[in-house]
Design a protein around this motif. Structure first.
Motif, PDB file in Angstrom:
ATOM      1  N   SER A 297       0.844  -1.187   0.000  1.00 52.53           N
ATOM      2  CA  SER A 297       0.000   0.000   0.000  1.00 52.53           C
ATOM      3  C   SER A 297       0.878   1.236   0.000  1.00 52.53           C
ATOM      4  CB  SER A 297      -0.916   0.005   1.227  1.00 52.53           C
ATOM      5  OG  SER A 297      -1.627   1.224   1.336  1.00 52.53           O
ATOM      6  N   ASP A 298       0.308   2.367  -0.411  1.00 53.09           N
ATOM      7  CA  ASP A 298       1.028   3.637  -0.351  1.00 53.09           C
ATOM      8  C   ASP A 298       1.025   4.235   1.048  1.00 53.09           C
ATOM      9  OD1 ASP A 298       1.633   3.521  -3.031  1.00 53.09           O
ATOM     10  OD2 ASP A 298      -0.143   4.647  -3.657  1.00 53.09           O
ATOM     11  N   GLU A 299       0.286   3.616   1.965  1.00 51.10           N
ATOM     12  CA  GLU A 299       0.267   4.114   3.335  1.00 51.10           C
ATOM     13  C   GLU A 299       1.664   3.997   3.936  1.00 51.10           C
ATOM     14  OE1 GLU A 299      -2.446   5.491   5.140  1.00 51.10           O
ATOM     15  OE2 GLU A 299      -3.069   5.596   3.038  1.00 51.10           O
ATOM     16  N   PRO A 300       2.126   5.034   4.654  1.00 48.83           N
ATOM     17  CA  PRO A 300       3.473   4.987   5.245  1.00 48.83           C
ATOM     18  C   PRO A 300       3.668   3.752   6.120  1.00 48.83           C
ATOM     19  CG  PRO A 300       2.529   7.188   5.435  1.00 48.83           C
ATOM     20  CD  PRO A 300       1.438   6.304   4.925  1.00 48.83           C
ATOM     21  N   GLY A 301       4.749   3.043   5.883  1.00 50.93           N
ATOM     22  CA  GLY A 301       5.070   1.860   6.651  1.00 50.93           C
ATOM     23  C   GLY A 301       4.479   0.577   6.116  1.00 50.93           C
ATOM     24  N   TYR A 302       3.684   0.671   5.061  1.00 51.21           N
ATOM     25  CA  TYR A 302       3.024  -0.522   4.527  1.00 51.21           C
ATOM     26  C   TYR A 302       3.287  -0.708   3.037  1.00 51.21           C
ATOM     27  CZ  TYR A 302       0.556  -0.463   8.970  1.00 51.21           C
ATOM     28  OH  TYR A 302       0.257  -0.459  10.311  1.00 51.21           O
ATOM     29  N   GLN A 303       4.430  -0.191   2.574  1.00 50.37           N
ATOM     30  CA  GLN A 303       4.738  -0.345   1.157  1.00 50.37           C
ATOM     31  C   GLN A 303       4.921  -1.814   0.779  1.00 50.37           C
ATOM     32  OE1 GLN A 303       5.973   2.063   3.047  1.00 50.37           O
ATOM     33  NE2 GLN A 303       5.169   3.885   2.027  1.00 50.37           N
ATOM     34  N   ASN A 304       5.408  -2.622   1.700  1.00 44.86           N
ATOM     35  CA  ASN A 304       5.526  -4.062   1.466  1.00 44.86           C
ATOM     36  C   ASN A 304       5.480  -4.741   2.826  1.00 44.86           C
ATOM     37  OD1 ASN A 304       5.826  -6.501   0.148  1.00 44.86           O
ATOM     38  ND2 ASN A 304       8.050  -6.361   0.050  1.00 44.86           N
ATOM     39  N   TYR A 305       4.272  -4.972   3.315  1.00 46.96           N
ATOM     40  CA  TYR A 305       4.059  -5.412   4.696  1.00 46.96           C
ATOM     41  C   TYR A 305       3.783  -6.909   4.711  1.00 46.96           C
ATOM     42  CZ  TYR A 305       2.141  -5.519   9.429  1.00 46.96           C
ATOM     43  OH  TYR A 305       1.898  -5.796  10.752  1.00 46.96           O
ATOM     44  N   LEU A 306       4.646  -7.663   5.386  1.00 43.77           N
ATOM     45  CA  LEU A 306       4.479  -9.109   5.475  1.00 43.77           C
ATOM     46  C   LEU A 306       3.388  -9.429   6.497  1.00 43.77           C
ATOM     47  CD1 LEU A 306       5.518 -11.963   4.680  1.00 43.77           C
ATOM     48  CD2 LEU A 306       7.062 -11.807   6.653  1.00 43.77           C
ATOM     49  N   LEU A 307       2.290 -10.048   6.028  1.00 44.28           N
ATOM     50  CA  LEU A 307       1.220 -10.443   6.936  1.00 44.28           C
ATOM     51  C   LEU A 307       1.629 -11.651   7.760  1.00 44.28           C
ATOM     52  CD1 LEU A 307      -1.861 -10.010   4.566  1.00 44.28           C
ATOM     53  CD2 LEU A 307      -1.112  -8.474   6.385  1.00 44.28           C
ATOM     54  N   ASN A 308       2.216 -12.663   7.101  1.00 45.66           N
ATOM     55  CA  ASN A 308       2.749 -13.821   7.800  1.00 45.66           C
ATOM     56  C   ASN A 308       3.230 -14.829   6.770  1.00 45.66           C
ATOM     57  OD1 ASN A 308       3.368 -15.567  10.090  1.00 45.66           O
ATOM     58  ND2 ASN A 308       1.770 -14.395  11.165  1.00 45.66           N
ATOM     59  N   THR A 309       3.856 -15.892   7.247  1.00 41.14           N
ATOM     60  CA  THR A 309       4.328 -16.952   6.369  1.00 41.14           C
ATOM     61  C   THR A 309       3.770 -18.287   6.838  1.00 41.14           C
ATOM     62  OG1 THR A 309       6.338 -17.298   7.674  1.00 41.14           O
ATOM     63  CG2 THR A 309       6.474 -15.749   5.829  1.00 41.14           C
ATOM     64  N   ILE A 310       3.463 -19.152   5.884  1.00 37.41           N
ATOM     65  CA  ILE A 310       3.042 -20.518   6.173  1.00 37.41           C
ATOM     66  C   ILE A 310       4.252 -21.416   5.977  1.00 37.41           C
ATOM     67  CG2 ILE A 310       1.513 -22.413   5.527  1.00 37.41           C
ATOM     68  CD1 ILE A 310      -0.393 -20.294   4.369  1.00 37.41           C
ATOM     69  N   SER A 311       4.596 -22.166   6.992  1.00 36.28           N
ATOM     70  CA  SER A 311       5.704 -23.111   6.891  1.00 36.28           C
ATOM     71  C   SER A 311       5.161 -24.466   6.442  1.00 36.28           C
ATOM     72  CB  SER A 311       6.408 -23.259   8.250  1.00 36.28           C
ATOM     73  OG  SER A 311       7.371 -24.298   8.206  1.00 36.28           O
ATOM     74  N   LEU A 312       5.739 -25.010   5.375  1.00 32.89           N
ATOM     75  CA  LEU A 312       5.317 -26.319   4.883  1.00 32.89           C
ATOM     76  C   LEU A 312       5.982 -27.413   5.712  1.00 32.89           C
ATOM     77  CD1 LEU A 312       5.370 -25.700   1.021  1.00 32.89           C
ATOM     78  CD2 LEU A 312       3.513 -25.344   2.673  1.00 32.89           C
ATOM     79  N   SER A 313       5.751 -27.323   6.996  1.00 28.45           N
ATOM     80  CA  SER A 313       6.237 -28.309   7.958  1.00 28.45           C
ATOM     81  C   SER A 313       5.038 -28.789   8.764  1.00 28.45           C
ATOM     82  CB  SER A 313       7.297 -27.699   8.883  1.00 28.45           C
ATOM     83  OG  SER A 313       6.758 -26.605   9.604  1.00 28.45           O
ATOM     84  N   PRO A 314       5.112 -29.983   9.335  1.00 34.84           N
ATOM     85  CA  PRO A 314       3.938 -30.525  10.029  1.00 34.84           C
ATOM     86  C   PRO A 314       3.681 -29.832  11.353  1.00 34.84           C
ATOM     87  CG  PRO A 314       5.799 -32.024  10.229  1.00 34.84           C
ATOM     88  CD  PRO A 314       6.239 -30.940   9.286  1.00 34.84           C
ATOM     89  N   ALA A 315       2.398 -29.616  11.657  1.00 35.51           N
ATOM     90  CA  ALA A 315       2.031 -29.137  12.982  1.00 35.51           C
ATOM     91  C   ALA A 315       2.402 -30.195  14.007  1.00 35.51           C
ATOM     92  CB  ALA A 315       0.535 -28.839  13.032  1.00 35.51           C
ATOM     93  N   SER A 316       2.608 -29.791  15.252  1.00 38.10           N
ATOM     94  CA  SER A 316       3.083 -30.709  16.279  1.00 38.10           C
ATOM     95  C   SER A 316       2.071 -31.813  16.538  1.00 38.10           C
ATOM     96  CB  SER A 316       3.352 -29.943  17.572  1.00 38.10           C
ATOM     97  OG  SER A 316       2.161 -29.317  18.015  1.00 38.10           O
TER      98      SER A 316
END
Length: 678
Positions: free
Chosen positions: A279-298
């Motif tokens: 977004s053009d909003e200050p601080g959000y030009q490329n904001y990582l929401l989160n990542t999914i790890s392709l590893s098994p849940a516990s």
């Protein structure tokens, strides 16, 4: 709504079509316009935004790409197909009927003088305040259509949410995506034009895959009742691929969700799926929401740190290797209502993505309104109606009661399994005052699930999500668990849960279930769960007051659909709905002698017949078929506690199933549906 922009002579809808969009505008011979953007469409939009311009693009002196806004602009002959204009007027009148045409008898509009608003006369723009025709708006007695009504013209595009959503979040708005006639000119995926972030190796329609062609989904397809008559596409991304959605306005509420299937997971070298917003909003030009790890849940065996384990598993794979698993991403409040793009990137592994929307699947049929207000995430405004959307369910939390107003969730065969129960914990996603597990003493009350644990047992990750305090109501054991040793040991509430399970465990039905509590009992009393039956079983024990509201009644609603992946527009008046309302109290005592193991030897007798407790409630339109309950078997029969959905709405002041067309919604909410044999 479908608007036919132009049709040649002898074709259907010729008489009602508009000129100006029939002739292809590309200069190339033979292939003119096929697969390309009609330049005339851009010119038309140019005329709606810039009232001074005469052409678009081009110089003001040239009419090569002239704009037209009114009937008088018809002298631009090149704007019209020959079938539409300048024919033999002695036989047929000229068909100069551009997109904008005056439809009012006032002379000033008919003559289209220079000093009158000419933009879109007879159209929506003209009737706006800026268009000058506000006082001439046509009157209609037709009910207004809500903005979130799904009016998709092509059945191929069904499944997209209306508002709020991303266009083509289900990747289905593509006709024959690998067809030669289409891809020779364009392999773009509608809605996702910034393929691969603008890099050379673009993600295209070649990445769209029909669910049926993925071998690892074969069992999943059977469980959800895949409809072969309507293709369902997913987006296949391998390591290094990324895709960006066109600019959109971030909706006022709703998490970002996506469904993911992967071919394999690894604890040692897991792949990563990154989801970011720009977004053009200050601080959000490329904001990582989160990542999914392709590893098994516990595995979930350890109970030493259940809250940490819940948080750790949130973005790991629990079900994704078997079918599509849903992941949610919280959005920064500063981006609500702002323009943004969305990027999904894969590094390591192969994934299939589908249903990228700003809407939980558990609210597909509506976010229940409370006194006309939907649950939301603005803390001050929603302190007692706070919305939390999880992959397993959605809920509205009431901080004053330290308990949920309602929990809503979707159920089909894919959610069932045999994973073991977990330890109750507080919900780390709730920023409000909430009850501690110790506030509901285990010896006195059942911590009753609203999203039933039995309906979320396919893996430990999903089970653990049901053991959060936000999914809990304090229930008497006679309403949820029953006294130890008694047979049959299923109260009506639990029996209804088991019945709903039976409807999906061997079929492709899907259910949408909403549950909650009504009323309160300021001094609820219950015998000690662990006291022997011979040790004064009726002796009352008071619950220590921790500010937790103990509801006087518990209710559950279920909408039953014949197959999975149905939308609100697919629901008919024949749809089955169930609603039960059960007293959250100890059932009447039986003074008959008990067996040596403590179980009663006769369930047929109460000391006295019990007056039906519905008689204490006012406003119910449909009482169950009995006026008195004469024995415990009747008390524990869920069908004896049935009411209509309208009855629950009248008591709770909640409005359910609001995304279903109004006439159908009203019909199924006032009906006591026949009981289906599983």
């Amino acid at each position: 709504m479908s608007v036919f922009l132009g049709t040649n002579k002898n074709n259907p809808d010729y008489a009602s079509s508009r000129a100006g969009f029939t002739r292809e505008t590309d200069p190339a011979i033979v292939i003119a316009g096929r697969g390309a953007v009609h330049e005339r469409v851009l010119s038309w939009y140019g005329g709606t935004t810039d009232l001074e311009a005469m052409s678009f693009p081009g110089s003001q002196e040239s009419d090569a790409n002239a704009l037209f806004r009114r009937r008088g602009d018809g002298y631009y002959e090149h704007l019209f197909d020959q079938d539409f204009s300048f024919g033999n007027t002695a036989i047929n009148p000229p068909r100069v009927s551009p997109w904008y045409r005056p439809e009012h008898t006032q002379a000033r509009f008919q003559n289209a003088a220079d000093d009158v608003p000419a933009e879109g006369i007879g159209t929506g723009w003209f009737y706006s305040v800026l268009g000058g025709g506000q006082e001439l708006r046509p009157q209609t007695f037709v009910d207004r259509i809500p903005v979130d009504w799904d009016n998709s013209y092509d059945a191929r595009m069904r499944g997209d949410f209306a508002v709020p959503t991303l266009f083509n979040g289900n990747f289905d708005a593509v006709f024959n995506p690998q067809g030669g006639n289409r891809t020779i000119f364009s392999s773009a995926i509608p809605g996702w034009s910034f393929h691969n972030g603008g890099e050379a190796n673009s993600v295209s329609t070649n990445n769209l895959v029909d669910w049926r062609t993925v071998p690892s989904l074969s069992t999943y397809l059977t469980q959800v009742g895949y409809n072969p008559a309507q293709s369902n596409y997913a987006l296949r991304l391998t390591s290094g691929d990324s895709i960006t959605h066109n600019r959109f306005v971030v909706p006022d509420w709703g998490v970002l969700r996506l469904d993911l299937h992967t071919l394999g997971v690894s604890s040692q070298n897991p792949g990563i799926v990154s989801v970011s917003i720009q977004s053009d909003e200050p601080g959000y030009q490329n904001y990582l929401l989160n990542t999914i790890s392709l590893s098994p849940a516990s595995a979930g065996a350890s109970q030493s740190d259940p809250m940490g384990q819940y948080a750790n598993d949130r973005y790991k794979i629990g079900y994704g290797t078997q079918g599509f698993e849903t992941f949610h991403f919280d959005l920064p409040p500063a981006l609500r209502g702002k323009v943004a793009t969305l990027k999904i990137e894969v590094n390591g592994g192969t994934v299939y993505l589908d249903n990228v929307f700003f809407q939980s699947k558990h609210l597909l049929f509506g976010n229940p309104t409370q006194n006309g207000q939907q649950a939301g995430t603005e803390i001050i405004r929603n302190v007692n109606n706070y919305l939390i959307e999880k992959p397993q369910y959605s809920l509205s939390y009431n901080s004053s009661k330290k308990s949920p107003n309602w929990v809503s969730y979707q159920l089909d065969q894919t959610w069932l399994g045999s994973a073991s129960r977990k330890t109750w914990i507080q919900d780390p996603e709730l920023p409000l005052l909430q009850a501690e597990p110790s506030d509901i003493p285990d010896a006195l009350y059942s911590r009753g699930h609203l999203a039933a644990n039995a309906h979320r047992r396919r893996n430990n990750k999903d089970v653990r999500a049901t053991f959060l305090g936000t999914n809990t109501l304090a229930q008497h054991f006679d309403n949820n668990d029953l006294f130890l040793g008694e047979t049959p040991n299923e109260p009506a509430w639990t029996a209804f849960e088991k019945y709903l399970t039976s409807l999906v465990e061997n079929s492709s039905r899907q259910l949408y279930i909403i549950a909650g509590g009504y009323g309160s009992n300021p001094e609820p009393q219950r015998r000690n769960r662990y006291a022997l039956p011979t040790d004064e079983p009726t002796k009352p024990v008071l619950l220590t007051d921790k500010g937790v509201t103990i509801p006087g009644w518990t209710w559950r609603i279920a909408l039953v659909l014949d197959r999975a992946n149905q939308t609100p527009n697919d629901v008919t008046t024949n749809a089955t709905t169930y609603a039960i309302l059960t007293p959250n109290t100890a059932e009447p005592e039986n003074n008959a002698p008990r067996n040596p193991d403590g179980s009663p030897n006769n369930l047929s007798d109460f000391v006295n017949p019990v007056a039906h407790p519905f008689s204490t409630l006012s406003g119910l339109s449909s009482l169950p078929p009995i006026n008195n309950i004469s024995n415990k078997l009747e008390w524990r029969n869920w069908q004896n506690w049935r009411v209509t959905v309208n009855d629950i709405e009248a008591l709770t002041r909640l409005d359910f199933l609001t995304n279903i067309p109004k006439d159908i919604q009203e019909s199924i909410e006032e009906t006591l549906s026949p009981v289906i044999t599983p």
